[in-house]
Scaffold this active site. Structure first.
Site, PDB file in Angstrom:
ATOM      1  N   ASP A  83      33.257  37.761  18.600  1.00 38.87           N
ATOM      2  CA  ASP A  83      32.245  38.693  18.099  1.00 38.87           C
ATOM      3  C   ASP A  83      32.217  38.779  16.579  1.00 38.87           C
ATOM      4  OD1 ASP A  83      34.842  39.845  18.516  1.00 38.87           O
ATOM      5  OD2 ASP A  83      33.996  41.815  18.092  1.00 38.87           O
ATOM      6  N   GLU A 141      36.338  42.139  20.022  1.00 40.77           N
ATOM      7  CA  GLU A 141      37.606  42.465  19.369  1.00 40.77           C
ATOM      8  C   GLU A 141      37.388  43.571  18.343  1.00 40.77           C
ATOM      9  OE1 GLU A 141      40.540  42.920  16.520  1.00 40.77           O
ATOM     10  OE2 GLU A 141      38.736  41.826  15.930  1.00 40.77           O
TER      11      GLU A 141
END
Length: 397
Positions: A83, A141
Site C-alpha cells: 500500500d 501496512e
C-alpha cells in the site's frame, strides 16, 4: 551455509532481471493504491505469479502464494507490503504517480517488486529448496486501523499454515542508510502504538466566581503535568517510551470557567510490560486528579500495534545468511530501536520473525529524502540487494 557458487548464480540471475525488477517497481510507483484498496496491485501480482506457475493460495485479503520445496511440512515466509500513502508526489520523474494525492512514499513499491523477483528466482530453483516458501503480499501496512497483517495472520492460522512456518521475514527500504547496506537488530526494533481520548467533565461558571465552579481546564493542565512527571520518574529511563499529548481543547470565552476539557495523545513503547504500566497509570493519575478536584471523566483507549520484536533465532539465522550474501562490510547492527511502528509485529507475535532494513540512500544521486515525504524516492540499486537477501533467507534452511 550456502555455497559461493550459489551466490554467484544469484548475482547472474538478478543482473539478468534488472530491467524487469525496475519496471515492476516503477509500475507500482505510478499506480499507487491506499489501505485495503489494492485491487490493481494485487491483480498485477497474481498475473506475475501465475505466469511463473507459482501456486496462489486463497486469502481474505492481499495475495498469498506458495513455492513448493522438498519438505511441504515446513516453510519460510517472506512478506512484502503493497500500500501507498495519501500524499501528493512532488518528484518530477518519468514514473511519477498518476493518481492525485496518492504516492508510494515509504518504499512499498520496492518491497513488492523485490518479492516478485525473488519469487521468480526461487521458483526456478524450487527443486533445490529444502522447504516450501510462503509469499505474502500484504495491503494496509499504513492502516487504516490495525492494518492488514493481523488479518492475514489469522487467515494463516485458520488454514493451518502458521504452524508450518519456521521463520518469517520482512524487509524495509531506508534512505537513512547507504545503498547496499543491510541492517540487523536483535530484540525490540519498532514500537507499540496506542492512542487515548479523554474528556474531563467539570462545572462551568463565571470567571469572577471560580469557587462555584469545577475548572476542567485547570484539572486538564494538572493531568498533563502529572503524566510528564510520571514518564520521567515512574518508568525505567533505560526502557524507551513516549507519551505525547497532541490535543488539548478547553474553554469558550475569557470570562467563563471551562466546563469540559478534551485531551488526546499517543503512547509508544519498546516493551509490552511498559506499555501496560503506562496505560494503567495514565488512568490512575486521571482518576486521582479528577476525584481530588470534584470532576468526572471519560477515557477511551485505542489499542494499536504491538511492539515489533525480532526473534533471536530468526535474527541469528538471517544475520548468518546476509553476512554471506553481502559481506561483512555491508552488514550493520541497528543500535537503537525506533519509535516508528510496523504491523509486521502481528506476525512476530505468533511466528519467530526478523525484520531487516535495506539501505537505499544515495547522496550523489540525490536520494536523501526520508520516508513519508512528498519528494521521497530511493536508489533502485537497493532493489537488487533486497532480492538477493530474500532469496538467501528462503534458501538457507
Amino acid at each position: 551455509m550456502i555455497l559461493k557458487e550459489v551466490f554467484k548464480a544469484l548475482d547472474i540471475q538478478i543482473q539478468f532481471m534488472k530491467e524487469e525488477i525496475i519496471s515492476n517497481r516503477r509500475y507500482f510507483h505510478m499506480h499507487p493504491e491506499i489501505g485495503f484498496d489494492t485491487l490493481n496491485t494485487e491483480k498485477r501480482v497474481r498475473e506475475f505469479l501465475e505466469k511463473e506457475e507459482i501456486e496462489v493460495i486463497s486469502s481474505k485479503i492481499g495475495v498469498v502464494a506458495r513455492i513448493k520445496g522438498k519438505d511441504h511440512s515446513r516453510m519460510i515466509a517472506l512478506r512484502a507490503d503493497m500500500d501507498a500513502l495519501s500524499l501528493q508526489e512532488e518528484n518530477e520523474v518519468p514514473y511519477k504517480s498518476v493518481c492525485p494525492n496518492k504516492m508510494h512514499a515509504c518504499g512499498h513499491d520496492g518491497h513488492t517488486a523485490m518479492l516478485l523477483a525473488a519469487a521468480k528466482i526461487l521458483q526456478s530453483i524450487r527443486s533445490n529448496l529444502s522447504v516450501d516458501v510462503l509469499l505474502i503480499f500484504q495491503p494496509a501496512e499504513e492502516g487504516p486501523n490495525l492494518g492488514g497483517a493481523r488479518i492475514i495472520m489469522n487467515d494463516l492460522e485458520e488454514q493451518g499454515l502458521a504452524d508450518k512456518i519456521l521463520y518469517i521475514f520482512g524487509l524495509h527500504l531506508f534512505n537513512d542508510f547507504e545503498t547496499g547496506k543491510v541492517g540487523i537488530r536483535y530484540g525490540s526494533l519498532m514500537s507499540s502504538t496506542d492512542e487515548f481520548d479523554i474528556k474531563i467533565i467539570g462545572k462551568g461558571g463565571h470567571a469572577g466566581q471560580p469557587h462555584t465552579t469545577v475548572d476542567a481546564l485547570s484539572i486538564g493542565a494538572k493531568f498533563v503535568s502529572a503524566v510528564e512527571s510520571f514518564m520521567s520518574r515512574g518508568k525505567n529511563p533505560l526502557d524507551p517510551a513516549v507519551c505525547s499529548i497532541g490535543i488539548f481543547h478547553s474553554g469558550s470565552a475569557k470570562n467563563i470557567v471551562a466546563e469540559t476539557a478534551v485531551i488526546s495523545g499517543t503512547i509508544r513503547c519498546q516493551t509490552e510490560s511498559t506499555r501496560e504500566s503506562i496505560l494503567e497509570n495514565l488512568e490512575k493519575i486521571l482518576k486521582g486528579i479528577c476525584e481530588g478536584f470534584g470532576a468526572d471523566y471519560q477515557m477511551e483507549v485505542l489499542r494499536g500495534l504491538p511492539v515489533l520484536i525480532n526473534d533471536e533465532n530468526a535474527t541469528g539465522y538471517a544475520e548468518n545468511l546476509v553476512q554471506q550474501a553481502v559481506g561483512d562490510k555491508n552488514i550493520f547492527h541497528i543500535m537503537e530501536p525506533t519509535m516508528g511502528a510496523e504491523d509486521f509485529a502481528f506476525y512476530a507475535q505468533k511466528i519467530p520473525a526478523s525484520f531487516l532494513w535495506i539501505g537505499s540512500g544515495n547522496k550523489e544521486k540525490g536520494f536523501i529524502n526520508l520516508a513519508h515525504q512528498p519528494r521521497f524516492d530511493f536508489d533502485e540499486a537497493a532493489l537488487f540487494t533486497g532480492v538477493k537477501v530474500l532469496c538467501c533467507l528462503a534458501m538457507g534452511v
